[in-house]
Write an enzyme that holds these catalytic residues in place. Structure first.
Site, PDB file in Angstrom:
ATOM      1  N   ASP A 160       4.737  11.176   1.056  1.00 15.31           N
ATOM      2  CA  ASP A 160       4.432  10.452   2.288  1.00 15.31           C
ATOM      3  C   ASP A 160       5.473   9.389   2.622  1.00 15.31           C
ATOM      4  O   ASP A 160       5.909   8.633   1.760  1.00 15.31           O
ATOM      5  CB  ASP A 160       3.063   9.788   2.206  1.00 15.31           C
ATOM      6  CG  ASP A 160       2.708   9.089   3.507  1.00 15.31           C
ATOM      7  OD1 ASP A 160       2.613   9.782   4.524  1.00 15.31           O
ATOM      8  OD2 ASP A 160       2.578   7.860   3.500  1.00 15.31           O
ATOM      9  N   ASP A 313      -3.733   4.716   5.949  1.00 16.39           N
ATOM     10  CA  ASP A 313      -2.278   4.552   5.904  1.00 16.39           C
ATOM     11  C   ASP A 313      -1.930   3.061   5.859  1.00 16.39           C
ATOM     12  O   ASP A 313      -0.994   2.606   6.525  1.00 16.39           O
ATOM     13  CB  ASP A 313      -1.594   5.244   7.080  1.00 16.39           C
ATOM     14  CG  ASP A 313      -0.082   5.418   6.852  1.00 16.39           C
ATOM     15  OD1 ASP A 313       0.388   5.136   5.731  1.00 16.39           O
ATOM     16  OD2 ASP A 313       0.612   5.818   7.810  1.00 16.39           O
TER      17      ASP A 313
END
Length: 447
Positions: A160, A313
């Site tokens: 990520d 996130d």
């Protein structure tokens, strides 16, 4: 809210389970010992700490599949201690720590370090995410098997922040994780289509003169990867979906029976690229804020199950990384302490979801995707006592300076939002009471 007793046993009085009828819960020995009339009647209730939950909603503890805790190596932005304090205050009982630390979490040693730091802090269950490729470089696979067999028992793997753009490597990763039922979580971004990109490609980027990030850069990777997942019959998870086109592709893949899951962030459910007109770098994020049309498509997809979960996130940065020119600013926003409120505002208050739906997308399903067996469980007798109590009627104004996270880069600063976490129970330990940090789980309780 509380009356103090001499034991760690808790009697929660009058909580509304998933927004239903009020009832009592007795928590003892880390589990839900009794529900309803049996809770107060249990002899252990006589010595329990009483928690007055009248008017509060009881939910299973929230589980975040997408958190950046920054440690090791970026302790100037966040630590496991500060990040998990923020998580507990936000109603979470488990978070998955992304691999883009320094050193990268691409070996058994690093993921065990992060796992140990989480245990030592004791605020939530910290589940390390292993890097797919060595150093996030996208050149060769990392020690996937070793990380899976480590004490951290890693089951989620992601680069990520960077896309696994090589289709051969992505295929090999999907094949490898099948042996231990792991999942590859893809950051969908075709690098050649986003070189120098600063925000969503569209009318606003053209007006502002900022290089645009086209939706197709996300959608093309998702289309490729769902086909790869189908080809090798493996699990794929798509991080932070941000476009209406991505929703269409994921919906199509699910209709074919492809084993794909997806997440959306709270900020992509509320904010649009219009925020970039302020040139305030707090709104610079990866993937970028999109159009109103995309926001509405994401909400509908979360409501109908095309998008499976909420992923925060949570990406804290030092002040100097955000208080600078837009082009030089880091990408990312904090989210652990605002996630519940933003989802309540965008999904529950709009009538698109119920509190039971909220529990599904913030607890039950993320725990299932991450294979976290003792999280996301029903609020029933014998289940682990991972519980969040929420005052849905409360209103509050977001103040980044008052947050537990070290990051001050909240895009919701100054915004009035609904819903406040009043208590969080982590395996029966009250990590949060009366909306304040209380006590972490101890080493003895972990043992």
């Amino acid at each position: 809210m509380t009356s103090t007793a001499a034991t760690e046993t808790h009697l929660i009085r009058g909580a509304s389970l998933l927004g239903g009828e009020p009832t009592d819960l007795l928590l003892a020995d880390g589990r839900i010992a009794a529900v309803g009339d049996a809770a107060a009647a249990d002899e252990r209730a006589q010595q329990a700490t009483v928690v007055d939950a009248d008017g509060l909603i009881a939910l299973p503890g929230m589980v975040d599949l997408h958190t950046h805790l920054r440690e090791p190596g970026r302790e100037d932005a966040e630590t496991v201690e500060t990040g998990t304090r923020a998580a507990a205050l936000g109603g979470f009982t488990a978070v998955h720590a992304m691999a883009n630390s320094n050193p990268v979490a691409d070996t058994a040693g690093v993921v065990e370090q992060v796992w140990s730091l989480g245990r030592r802090s004791g605020w939530v269950d910290v589940r390390p995410v292993g890097a797919v490729t060595v150093g996030l470089a996208g050149e060769r696979l990392s020690e996937l098997g070793a990380m899976a067999e480590s004490r951290a028992a890693v089951r989620v793997f992601s680069d990520d922040g960077i896309c696994v753009h090589d289709p051969v490597l992505m295929r090999r990763a999907l094949e490898y994780v099948k042996s231990f039922d792991g999942v590859v979580a893809q950051h969908a971004q075709e690098p050649r289509l986003t070189e120098g990109a600063q925000m969503n490609e569209g009318t606003v980027s053209a007006v502002l003169g900022l290089p645009g990030w086209p939706a197709v850069a996300e959608e093309s990777i998702i289309a490729r990867d769902v086909l790869l997942a189908e080809h090798v019959d493996s699990r794929l998870h798509v991080c932070h979906v941000s476009t209406a086109g991505s929703v269409d592709i994921i919906r199509w893949a699910k209709s074919r029976g492809i084993n794909v899951t997806a997440e959306v962030t709270p900020h992509h459910l509320l904010l649009t690229d219009e925020k970039a007109r302020t040139y305030n770098p707090v709104y610079k994020v990866n993937p970028p804020l999109r159009r109103e049309k995309d926001v509405m498509a994401l909400r509908e997809a979360l409501a109908d199950g095309t998008i499976d979960i909420i992923g925060t996130d949570h990406a804290p940065h030092p002040t100097e990384a955000k208080e600078c020119e837009w082009a030089q600013a880091a990408m990312g926003m904090t989210g652990l302490e605002t996630a519940l409120s933003v989802v309540q505002h965008t999904m529950i208050e709009t009538g698109m979801m119920t509190w039971a739906d909220f529990a599904r997308v913030t607890s039950t399903t993320p725990a299932e995707i991450g294979l976290v067996a003792d999280q996301g469980r029903p609020l029933a007798v014998g289940e682990p006592a991972n519980i969040t109590l929420v005052d849905a009627d409360a209103r509050w104004t977001v103040d980044p300076e008052a947050m537990a996270t070290m990051g001050r880069n909240s895009p919701f600063s100054g915004l009035e939002l609904p819903g406040r976490v009043r208590a969080t129970f982590f395996h029966g330990t009250a990590t949060v009471l009366d909306g304040e940090l209380n006590t972490p789980r101890t080493a003895g309780e972990w043992a």
